[in-house]
Design a protein around this motif. Structure first.
Motif, PDB file in Angstrom:
ATOM      1  N   TRP A  23      -1.125 -10.785 -11.600  1.00 36.83           N
ATOM      2  CA  TRP A  23      -0.097 -10.261 -10.695  1.00 36.83           C
ATOM      3  C   TRP A  23       0.726 -11.410 -10.123  1.00 36.83           C
ATOM      4  O   TRP A  23       1.945 -11.311  -9.993  1.00 36.83           O
ATOM      5  CB  TRP A  23      -0.715  -9.432  -9.569  1.00 36.83           C
ATOM      6  CG  TRP A  23      -1.121  -8.049  -9.983  1.00 36.83           C
ATOM      7  CD1 TRP A  23      -2.371  -7.509  -9.968  1.00 36.83           C
ATOM      8  CD2 TRP A  23      -0.260  -7.017 -10.489  1.00 36.83           C
ATOM      9  NE1 TRP A  23      -2.334  -6.214 -10.422  1.00 36.83           N
ATOM     10  CE2 TRP A  23      -1.050  -5.883 -10.749  1.00 36.83           C
ATOM     11  CE3 TRP A  23       1.111  -6.941 -10.750  1.00 36.83           C
ATOM     12  CZ2 TRP A  23      -0.527  -4.691 -11.253  1.00 36.83           C
ATOM     13  CZ3 TRP A  23       1.644  -5.754 -11.253  1.00 36.83           C
ATOM     14  CH2 TRP A  23       0.822  -4.653 -11.498  1.00 36.83           C
ATOM     15  N   PHE A  32       4.041 -10.218  -4.034  1.00 40.74           N
ATOM     16  CA  PHE A  32       2.587 -10.145  -4.108  1.00 40.74           C
ATOM     17  C   PHE A  32       1.993  -9.768  -2.758  1.00 40.74           C
ATOM     18  O   PHE A  32       1.093  -8.921  -2.677  1.00 40.74           O
ATOM     19  CB  PHE A  32       2.007 -11.480  -4.603  1.00 40.74           C
ATOM     20  CG  PHE A  32       0.518 -11.449  -4.797  1.00 40.74           C
ATOM     21  CD1 PHE A  32      -0.045 -10.991  -5.984  1.00 40.74           C
ATOM     22  CD2 PHE A  32      -0.336 -11.872  -3.789  1.00 40.74           C
ATOM     23  CE1 PHE A  32      -1.426 -10.951  -6.154  1.00 40.74           C
ATOM     24  CE2 PHE A  32      -1.710 -11.835  -3.952  1.00 40.74           C
ATOM     25  CZ  PHE A  32      -2.262 -11.377  -5.138  1.00 40.74           C
ATOM     26  N   ARG A  36       0.510  -6.195  -3.514  1.00 33.93           N
ATOM     27  CA  ARG A  36      -0.905  -6.339  -3.854  1.00 33.93           C
ATOM     28  C   ARG A  36      -1.813  -6.552  -2.648  1.00 33.93           C
ATOM     29  O   ARG A  36      -3.022  -6.414  -2.742  1.00 33.93           O
ATOM     30  CB  ARG A  36      -1.097  -7.488  -4.851  1.00 33.93           C
ATOM     31  CG  ARG A  36      -0.267  -7.359  -6.119  1.00 33.93           C
ATOM     32  CD  ARG A  36      -0.381  -6.028  -6.836  1.00 33.93           C
ATOM     33  NE  ARG A  36      -1.756  -5.674  -7.145  1.00 33.93           N
ATOM     34  CZ  ARG A  36      -2.149  -4.485  -7.584  1.00 33.93           C
ATOM     35  NH1 ARG A  36      -1.273  -3.521  -7.766  1.00 33.93           N
ATOM     36  NH2 ARG A  36      -3.416  -4.248  -7.832  1.00 33.93           N
ATOM     37  N   ALA A  61       6.481  -3.705  -9.309  1.00 30.80           N
ATOM     38  CA  ALA A  61       5.368  -4.327 -10.016  1.00 30.80           C
ATOM     39  C   ALA A  61       5.252  -3.858 -11.466  1.00 30.80           C
ATOM     40  O   ALA A  61       4.979  -4.661 -12.351  1.00 30.80           O
ATOM     41  CB  ALA A  61       4.057  -4.064  -9.276  1.00 30.80           C
ATOM     42  N   CYS A 111       0.075   1.608 -11.039  1.00 31.34           N
ATOM     43  CA  CYS A 111      -0.553   0.286 -10.891  1.00 31.34           C
ATOM     44  C   CYS A 111      -1.268   0.095  -9.555  1.00 31.34           C
ATOM     45  O   CYS A 111      -1.838  -0.964  -9.315  1.00 31.34           O
ATOM     46  CB  CYS A 111       0.469  -0.825 -11.106  1.00 31.34           C
ATOM     47  SG  CYS A 111       1.722  -0.949  -9.808  1.00 31.34           S
ATOM     48  N   SER A 113      -0.069  -0.384  -6.653  1.00 30.77           N
ATOM     49  CA  SER A 113       0.571  -1.318  -5.734  1.00 30.77           C
ATOM     50  C   SER A 113       0.973  -0.605  -4.456  1.00 30.77           C
ATOM     51  O   SER A 113       1.375   0.562  -4.484  1.00 30.77           O
ATOM     52  CB  SER A 113       1.816  -1.936  -6.378  1.00 30.77           C
ATOM     53  OG  SER A 113       1.453  -2.863  -7.374  1.00 30.77           O
TER      54      SER A 113
END
Length: 146
Positions: A23, A32, A36, A61, A111, A113
């Motif tokens: 990532w 990020f 994340r 992402a 994903c 995120s």
């Protein structure tokens, strides 16, 4: 059904699963931190807060379609606001008890995120009475071709 009711307790793993290092290779440090690590960009600083451009908002992402400009509205909260995802399966809603309050986190179904939070019952004149309060940095706008 309320946003809290639709939070998935038997949530499957993400379709796109990468390591933190992978990532970090794909995302800027700021992306990020939000996508994340469930960070939040400062209000009224995001790229799409006041955007009126027609198009599709994708997950920054992974590129999954999340929201459409037709569901975006002015909430004056400092972040882009939508009253409904583009597809009911595009996002996952899950309880978030951080910061000493009960909220509902919005994550990308593809994903996982972090995108932001959804609030309801605030009285906005929208069809759903929901405000998906989404970080601009979690999104990428693909303008409609005219």
């Amino acid at each position: 059904m309320t946003a809290a009711d639709s939070a998935s307790s038997s949530e499957a793993g993400p379709k796109l699963a990468l390591t933190d290092d992978q990532w970090r290779e794909r995302l800027t440090p700021q992306e990020f931190a939000v996508l994340r690590r469930a960070g939040t960009e400062r209000p009224f600083t995001g790229e799409y807060t006041d955007t009126k451009t027609e198009g599709v908002y994708q997950c920054r992402a992974c590129g999954a379609e999340l929201f459409r400009s037709s569901e975006k509205f002015e909430s004056h909260c400092g972040w882009p606001s939508f009253f409904d995802p583009a597809d009911s399966d595009a996002v996952i809603l899950r309880p978030d008890d951080s910061l000493g309050m009960r909220r509902v986190e919005v994550v990308c179904a593809n994903c996982h995120s972090h995108l932001g939070h959804v609030f309801e019952g605030e009285g906005y004149p929208t069809p759903t009475d929901q405000r998906y309060c989404i970080n601009s940095i979690s999104l990428r706008l693909v303008p409609s071709a005219h």
